[in-house]
Design an enzyme around this catalytic site. Structure first.
Site, PDB file in Angstrom:
ATOM      1  N   HIS A 221      49.205 -73.356 -23.055  1.00 44.70           N
ATOM      2  CA  HIS A 221      48.811 -73.567 -24.453  1.00 44.70           C
ATOM      3  C   HIS A 221      49.902 -74.211 -25.304  1.00 44.70           C
ATOM      4  O   HIS A 221      49.686 -74.528 -26.454  1.00 44.70           O
ATOM      5  CB  HIS A 221      48.395 -72.246 -25.099  1.00 44.70           C
ATOM      6  CG  HIS A 221      49.557 -71.311 -25.342  1.00 44.70           C
ATOM      7  ND1 HIS A 221      50.080 -70.525 -24.361  1.00 44.70           N
ATOM      8  CD2 HIS A 221      50.296 -71.084 -26.452  1.00 44.70           C
ATOM      9  CE1 HIS A 221      51.092 -69.828 -24.848  1.00 44.70           C
ATOM     10  NE2 HIS A 221      51.252 -70.152 -26.111  1.00 44.70           N
TER      11      HIS A 221
HETATM   12  C1  UD1 Z   1      50.772 -69.320 -31.338  1.00 40.07           C
HETATM   13  C2  UD1 Z   1      52.295 -69.253 -31.353  1.00 40.07           C
HETATM   14  C3  UD1 Z   1      52.822 -69.276 -29.919  1.00 40.07           C
HETATM   15  C4  UD1 Z   1      52.156 -68.216 -29.072  1.00 40.07           C
HETATM   16  C5  UD1 Z   1      50.649 -68.396 -29.156  1.00 40.07           C
HETATM   17  C6  UD1 Z   1      49.889 -67.391 -28.343  1.00 40.07           C
HETATM   18  C7  UD1 Z   1      53.348 -70.364 -33.278  1.00 40.07           C
HETATM   19  C8  UD1 Z   1      54.121 -71.532 -33.703  1.00 40.07           C
HETATM   20  N1  UD1 Z   1      52.881 -70.408 -32.023  1.00 40.07           N
HETATM   21  O1  UD1 Z   1      50.389 -70.584 -30.847  1.00 40.07           O
HETATM   22  O2  UD1 Z   1      54.202 -69.037 -29.930  1.00 40.07           O
HETATM   23  O3  UD1 Z   1      52.582 -68.333 -27.742  1.00 40.07           O
HETATM   24  O4  UD1 Z   1      50.273 -68.280 -30.533  1.00 40.07           O
HETATM   25  O5  UD1 Z   1      48.537 -67.636 -28.454  1.00 40.07           O
HETATM   26  O6  UD1 Z   1      53.158 -69.446 -34.042  1.00 40.07           O
HETATM   27  N2  UD1 Z   1      42.753 -70.444 -32.712  1.00 40.07           N
HETATM   28  C9  UD1 Z   1      41.493 -69.958 -32.551  1.00 40.07           C
HETATM   29  N3  UD1 Z   1      41.337 -68.605 -32.585  1.00 40.07           N
HETATM   30  C10 UD1 Z   1      42.386 -67.745 -32.767  1.00 40.07           C
HETATM   31  C11 UD1 Z   1      43.658 -68.281 -32.930  1.00 40.07           C
HETATM   32  C12 UD1 Z   1      43.836 -69.638 -32.899  1.00 40.07           C
HETATM   33  O7  UD1 Z   1      40.530 -70.685 -32.388  1.00 40.07           O
HETATM   34  O8  UD1 Z   1      42.161 -66.525 -32.792  1.00 40.07           O
HETATM   35  C13 UD1 Z   1      42.936 -71.913 -32.705  1.00 40.07           C
HETATM   36  C14 UD1 Z   1      43.421 -72.369 -34.059  1.00 40.07           C
HETATM   37  O9  UD1 Z   1      42.361 -72.710 -34.867  1.00 40.07           O
HETATM   38  C15 UD1 Z   1      44.308 -73.537 -33.738  1.00 40.07           C
HETATM   39  C16 UD1 Z   1      44.805 -73.249 -32.337  1.00 40.07           C
HETATM   40  O10 UD1 Z   1      43.967 -72.239 -31.792  1.00 40.07           O
HETATM   41  O11 UD1 Z   1      43.638 -74.734 -33.736  1.00 40.07           O
HETATM   42  C17 UD1 Z   1      46.229 -72.845 -32.331  1.00 40.07           C
HETATM   43  O12 UD1 Z   1      46.446 -71.632 -33.052  1.00 40.07           O
HETATM   44  P1  UD1 Z   1      47.886 -71.319 -33.737  1.00 40.07           P
HETATM   45  O13 UD1 Z   1      47.918 -69.933 -34.238  1.00 40.07           O
HETATM   46  O14 UD1 Z   1      48.206 -72.411 -34.680  1.00 40.07           O
HETATM   47  O15 UD1 Z   1      48.942 -71.474 -32.586  1.00 40.07           O
HETATM   48  P2  UD1 Z   1      48.908 -71.128 -31.031  1.00 40.07           P
HETATM   49  O16 UD1 Z   1      48.841 -72.395 -30.272  1.00 40.07           O
HETATM   50  O17 UD1 Z   1      47.926 -70.041 -30.708  1.00 40.07           O
END
Ligand code: UD1
Length: 381
Positions: A221
């Site tokens: 991811h």
């Molecule tokens: C975040 C953390 C990363 C961790 C990861 C575990 C930061 C910078 N990164 O990255 O260190 O390893 O979490 O998952 O904080 N999304 C959903 N549903 C959710 C959560 C996220 O659909 O419940 C989608 C969001 O809309 C977004 C993408 O996933 O488009 C990324 O989510 P985001 O929280 O920005 O960062 P992660 O890549 O999950």
């Protein structure tokens, strides 16, 4: 998750009010043991769980509370996702409001996600003390958003709890005073040890038609792996080769699925006969998936540590790690993201008759890190 608005009445008297911040999937298993341990000392602490809302899906958040037996958050900020600036900013705005209202004596943040940075900075600006659990990790790669979060959080925190002995050196090299640093061990392993037996009851293998040690698991991811089409394609090409040797189970993170769709790679992976695509898993199911794997391939930080303790070979699909102890003492190998390297290292493990290679469990990865944390905090509060 609904906010519980009436918690403040419960917390009266002289105990220190502590905000425990949890924002995303890798936070929950670090907050749970600290919360449980803190609850044992009501005369010292009034712990309050604050969920920032960075992760909000059932299978990225709520299921972890359920699996860990952790109570629902006392405060839910609902500062959902967005680009880094927007996400961090919204969490800071909402968290600051709660700080001003509740005036906690201490804020505990864990890990290195955007919520960690946002809440630690908001707290110190209100002159509230901050303790950082899992301090001192460094990949020395500032293109990683988590590395920026680590450096900033450690720079502003008052109490720094480290998981491995070498983490202290990283902090000292950045000019952080030694008397702020406490080597307490790995709090995530507290959770893993606690649920390991229960996880054995998970039906995840049966559900996916796989058998003990007859499959590999994959999670990716990181933006550096999934946000660039060529890199993502390279990794998936490696998976395409490996799944010919052994079934590969791939719980797909929301970010990764978004990028797979964007780059039109979904039909490519769906056509791989031995690749089992599934939704992100809860904590118990994922622990079972890991412990029964012949091999784990990942770009996660926590999984490098968990596979070390579980003695499962791990290939880390990254150029570096902030957790070198998992390579020196554990079962981890850094393989980068080129197709050839991933395939050759995976085949090396699949074709080897040798058992996994954990030399010794890293010091203080013993299930008692949260006890050490509370011991330190009891002296200070
Ligand atoms: C975040 C953390 C990363 C961790 C990861 C575990 C930061 C910078 N990164 O990255 O260190 O390893 O979490 O998952 O904080 N999304 C959903 N549903 C959710 C959560 C996220 O659909 O419940 C989608 C969001 O809309 C977004 C993408 O996933 O488009 C990324 O989510 P985001 O929280 O920005 O960062 P992660 O890549 O999950």
């Amino acid at each position: 998750m609904n906010a519980v608005k009436t918690y403040s009445k419960k917390y009266q008297g002289s105990a220190s009010k502590v905000f425990l911040v949890a924002g995303g999937r890798p936070n929950f298993m670090k907050v749970a043991p600290v919360y449980e341990e803190m609850k044992k000392y009501p005369a010292h602490f009034k712990p309050i769980i604050v969920h920032t809302g960075q992760h909000y899906d059932w299978n990225m958040s709520d299921i972890f509370f359920k699996n860990l037996g952790l109570k629902k958050p006392d405060i839910f900020l609902g500062a959902a996702t967005g680009n880094h600036g927007r996400q961090t900013g919204r969490i800071m705005i909402e968290f600051e409001k709660r700080l001003l209202k509740e005036k906690p004596d201490l804020v505990v943040v864990v890990g290195d996600i955007n919520s960690t940075l946002a809440c630690s900075v908001a707290a110190v600006k209100q002159r509230i003390r901050v303790a950082h659990v899992e301090s001192g990790l460094r990949s020395f790669d500032r293109s990683m958003p988590e590395e920026i979060n680590r450096v900033v959080t450690d720079a502003v925190s008052d109490i720094l709890f480290t998981a491995s002995e070498n983490d202290e050196t990283n902090l000292l090299n950045e000019g952080i005073s030694k008397d702020k640093i406490y080597f307490v061990g790995n709090v995530m392993i507290d959770s893993l040890r606690k649920i390991k037996k229960t996880a054995q009851k998970s039906k995840i293998l049966k559900k996916n038609g796989i058998r003990e040690k007859k499959y590999a698991s994959l999670t990716i991811h990181r933006p550096s792996n999934v946000d660039d089409k060529e890199t993502l394609q390279n990794i998936l090409n490696a998976v395409a080769v490996i799944q010919k040797e052994i079934p590969v189970v791939f719980p797909v993170h929301p970010r990764t699925m978004k990028m797979i769709m964007k780059f039109r790679l979904l039909s490519f992976i769906k056509n791989l006969e031995n690749l089992i695509l599934i939704e992100p898993l809860g904590y118990l199911d994922f622990a079972k998936l890991m412990v029964s794997s012949k091999l784990v391939m990942t770009d996660s930080g926590g999984i490098q540590e968990e596979t070390t303790i579980l003695n499962i070979p791990c290939l880390t699909i990254r150029e570096n790690t902030e957790r070198p102890i998992t390579v020196f003492e554990g079962t981890n190998t850094i393989v980068g993201n080129s197709t050839e390297n991933i395939v050759s290292k995976a085949k090396g493990i699949l074709n080897s008759k040798r058992k996994a290679q954990l030399k010794k469990a890293p010091k203080f990865w013993d299930g008692k890190a949260s006890q050490r944390i509370i011991k330190v905090l009891k002296k200070k509060f």
